[in-house]
Design a protein around this motif. Structure first.
Motif, PDB file in Angstrom:
ATOM      1  N   ALA A  37      10.844   6.849  11.764  1.00 17.70           N
ATOM      2  CA  ALA A  37      11.822   5.903  12.298  1.00 17.70           C
ATOM      3  C   ALA A  37      11.304   5.271  13.586  1.00 17.70           C
ATOM      4  CB  ALA A  37      13.160   6.612  12.554  1.00 17.70           C
ATOM      5  N   GLY A  38      10.255   5.866  14.158  1.00 15.61           N
ATOM      6  CA  GLY A  38       9.566   5.234  15.290  1.00 15.61           C
ATOM      7  C   GLY A  38       8.566   4.237  14.729  1.00 15.61           C
ATOM      8  N   ALA A  39       7.563   4.757  14.090  1.00 17.55           N
ATOM      9  CA  ALA A  39       6.593   3.931  13.370  1.00 17.55           C
ATOM     10  C   ALA A  39       6.017   4.814  12.271  1.00 17.55           C
ATOM     11  CB  ALA A  39       5.489   3.442  14.296  1.00 17.55           C
ATOM     12  N   ALA A  40       6.101   4.354  11.043  1.00 16.57           N
ATOM     13  CA  ALA A  40       5.562   5.132   9.920  1.00 16.57           C
ATOM     14  C   ALA A  40       4.047   4.935   9.862  1.00 16.57           C
ATOM     15  CB  ALA A  40       6.214   4.694   8.618  1.00 16.57           C
ATOM     16  N   LEU A  41       3.406   5.706   9.014  1.00 23.38           N
ATOM     17  CA  LEU A  41       1.949   5.627   8.873  1.00 23.38           C
ATOM     18  C   LEU A  41       1.581   4.498   7.910  1.00 23.38           C
ATOM     19  CD1 LEU A  41       1.336   9.463   8.428  1.00 23.38           C
ATOM     20  CD2 LEU A  41       0.899   8.118  10.501  1.00 23.38           C
ATOM     21  N   MET A  42       0.601   3.718   8.319  1.00 22.36           N
ATOM     22  CA  MET A  42       0.126   2.655   7.423  1.00 22.36           C
ATOM     23  C   MET A  42      -0.717   3.249   6.294  1.00 22.36           C
ATOM     24  SD  MET A  42      -1.152  -0.728   9.397  1.00 22.36           S
ATOM     25  CE  MET A  42      -1.522  -0.073  11.002  1.00 22.36           C
ATOM     26  N   SER A  43      -0.688   2.569   5.169  1.00 22.55           N
ATOM     27  CA  SER A  43      -1.572   2.977   4.060  1.00 22.55           C
ATOM     28  C   SER A  43      -2.966   2.408   4.328  1.00 22.55           C
ATOM     29  CB  SER A  43      -1.046   2.419   2.740  1.00 22.55           C
ATOM     30  OG  SER A  43      -1.227   1.008   2.744  1.00 22.55           O
ATOM     31  N   ARG A  44      -3.950   2.964   3.633  1.00 25.45           N
ATOM     32  CA  ARG A  44      -5.320   2.423   3.731  1.00 25.45           C
ATOM     33  C   ARG A  44      -5.355   0.939   3.393  1.00 25.45           C
ATOM     34  NH1 ARG A  44      -8.815   6.600   4.105  1.00 25.45           N
ATOM     35  NH2 ARG A  44      -7.986   8.445   3.101  1.00 25.45           N
ATOM     36  N   GLN A  45      -4.563   0.560   2.366  1.00 28.15           N
ATOM     37  CA  GLN A  45      -4.588  -0.830   1.897  1.00 28.15           C
ATOM     38  C   GLN A  45      -4.044  -1.779   2.981  1.00 28.15           C
ATOM     39  OE1 GLN A  45      -3.432   1.823   0.301  1.00 28.15           O
ATOM     40  NE2 GLN A  45      -4.536   1.922  -1.644  1.00 28.15           N
ATOM     41  N   THR A  46      -2.957  -1.367   3.613  1.00 30.42           N
ATOM     42  CA  THR A  46      -2.384  -2.215   4.671  1.00 30.42           C
ATOM     43  C   THR A  46      -3.346  -2.279   5.849  1.00 30.42           C
ATOM     44  OG1 THR A  46      -0.162  -1.651   3.955  1.00 30.42           O
ATOM     45  CG2 THR A  46      -0.373  -2.521   6.181  1.00 30.42           C
ATOM     46  N   LEU A  47      -3.873  -1.112   6.210  1.00 32.49           N
ATOM     47  CA  LEU A  47      -4.834  -1.060   7.318  1.00 32.49           C
ATOM     48  C   LEU A  47      -6.027  -1.973   7.031  1.00 32.49           C
ATOM     49  CD1 LEU A  47      -5.672   0.328   9.966  1.00 32.49           C
ATOM     50  CD2 LEU A  47      -6.670   2.164   8.598  1.00 32.49           C
ATOM     51  N   ALA A  48      -6.530  -1.925   5.794  1.00 30.11           N
ATOM     52  CA  ALA A  48      -7.697  -2.751   5.432  1.00 30.11           C
ATOM     53  C   ALA A  48      -7.348  -4.237   5.506  1.00 30.11           C
ATOM     54  CB  ALA A  48      -8.176  -2.388   4.027  1.00 30.11           C
TER      55      ALA A  48
END
Ligand SMILES: Cc1ncc(COP(=O)(O)O)c(C=O)c1O
Length: 392
Positions: free
Chosen positions: A22-33
């Motif tokens: 709810a603060g900040a979720a973890l990005m996926s590899r695909q989004t990060l890329a």
């Protein structure tokens, strides 16, 4: 949902137990890329040139967000964050002395501050709709408060400081019946459950990228119903939001991008589209099911622990789990957990004066789960909590 595969695609799952979604979720590899490859392109060929080369990807973000909330692409503005999206709607409304704004007890702090500013500036009255016995906004009470002076119903769907889901669609029915503008802060709900504007009946909706949508920081979006576009005066205009048509004239854009700013975080915008695509392809119902299953399981575990109080209210609950441990300051608990590789956050009464303060709570620990969390991780959280004591 293939949780193992989703975790493998989430680099942040490796080293820590991340329960601050709810603060900040973890990005996926695909989004990060998607984000990093655009930043690399900017470094290689120049920022403006990279934006031109990525037009299709940038434009796709509008389609993805529109699909996500059931809107048309020209009803979407991509801005810096949820607050700025909400501000562009709220500060675009025309208020007069005597107008009434109806809101909820669990309203987000920045929205409450904006209401109070409008009260000082225009003499509007800011009124909190009472909760029902479960602790969510009472739709019955809302209905009773309506009169011709109510200018706006502005409510937070999922509050930052608790696991309840306000009855957004039932509120929308009242707003529609009485033809009152309805602004929904969906910052914590978009990405964790189906949020469909036509089903909810809101005219305006604000959301962010980095929370349950798992997008990059520094982006968010506003949905503005087409019927509302000409009823709002964008609080700021620039050469992207409007055209300078003659020495003494300008014309505001026809679509919701009138609420945007010319300069923008292109890499983030592209990443937001990729994150929205991922949520859509997993399915918002499946996401909600997984998240609420984990959250309910955590609540049960916590409730069974002596000296631990679960503080969530409402009839329908979501992935945000708030609790206190007798004799321990929530801030210290969060610090201790972080030292053990477990991320949670703390919600303090200063940020929830209409909600936590009347409930006699200075602060609560907030563990917010996402679909990639596991039951093992929830066990680790519970095992890492300090023993309750009776002194504070
Ligand atoms: C309910 C709610 N609304 C609005 C916001 C503000 O979001 P942003 O930081 O993206 O402006 C938050 C952030 O925690 C929130 O929880």
């Amino acid at each position: 949902m293939d949780i193992e595969a989703l975790r493998r695609d989430t680099p942040g799952c490796e080293g820590r137990v991340h329960l601050n979604n709810a603060g900040a979720a973890l990005m996926s590899r695909q989004t990060l890329a998607a984000v990093t490859s655009h930043l690399e392109l900017e470094a290689e060929i120049g920022g403006y040139e990279a934006a031109a080369a990525a037009t299709e990807k940038v434009e796709h973000t509008y389609d993805a967000l529109a699909r996500l909330v059931g809107a048309d692409r020209d009803e979407i503005a991509v801005v810096e964050n949820a607050t700025r999206a909400w501000d562009m709607a709220f500060y675009g409304l025309e208020f007069r002395a005597g107008d009434r704004i109806l809101t909820a007890r669990a309203e987000y702090a920045s929205n409450a501050i904006a209401f109070l500013q409008a009260a000082q500036r225009y003499g509007v009255s800011v009124e909190i709709v009472p909760d029902d016995e479960s602790g969510q906004l009472s739709v019955e009470a809302l209905r009773e408060m309506i009169d011709e002076r109510v200018k706006l119903i502005a409510v937070t769907h999922v509050p930052t400081q608790g696991g309840l889901v306000n009855p957004a669609a039932a509120i929308g029915e009242v707003a529609r019946e009485f033809e009152i503008t309805y602004l929904l802060d969906a910052c914590q709900s978009v990405g964790q459950m189906p949020v469909v504007v036509a089903e909810i009946g809101c005219d305006l909706l604000s959301a962010t990228s980095r929370k349950y949508l798992r997008g990059p920081r520094g982006t968010g979006f506003l949905y503005c119903a087409r019927t509302m576009l000409d009823r709002l005066e964008p609080p700021f205009l620039d050469l992207h939001a409007a055209t300078w048509t003659g020495p003494d004239s300008y014309e505001v854009r026809a679509d919701a991008r009138r609420f945007e700013n010319w300069e923008t975080y292109y890499a983030g915008k592209i990443g937001l589209g990729v994150a929205a695509d991922a949520a859509i392809s997993l399915g918002l119902e499946a996401i909600e099911h997984r998240i609420t299953t984990l959250a309910e399981s955590l609540r049960r575990q916590l409730q069974a622990m002596p000296g631990v109080q679960v503080r969530d209210q409402g009839q329908r609950r979501c992935g945000i789990v708030t609790f206190t441990v007798d004799g321990h300051d929530p801030g210290h608990i969060a610090d201790q957990l972080r030292a053990k590789g477990i991320n949670v956050s703390v919600s303090i009464a200063d940020y929830a004066r209409w909600d936590l303060e009347p409930r006699g709570l200075d602060a609560v620990v907030r563990a917010s789960v996402h679909y990639y969390n596991t039951h093992d991780e929830l066990d680790r959280l519970c095992e890492a909590l300090p023993e309750p004591t009776n002194t504070r």
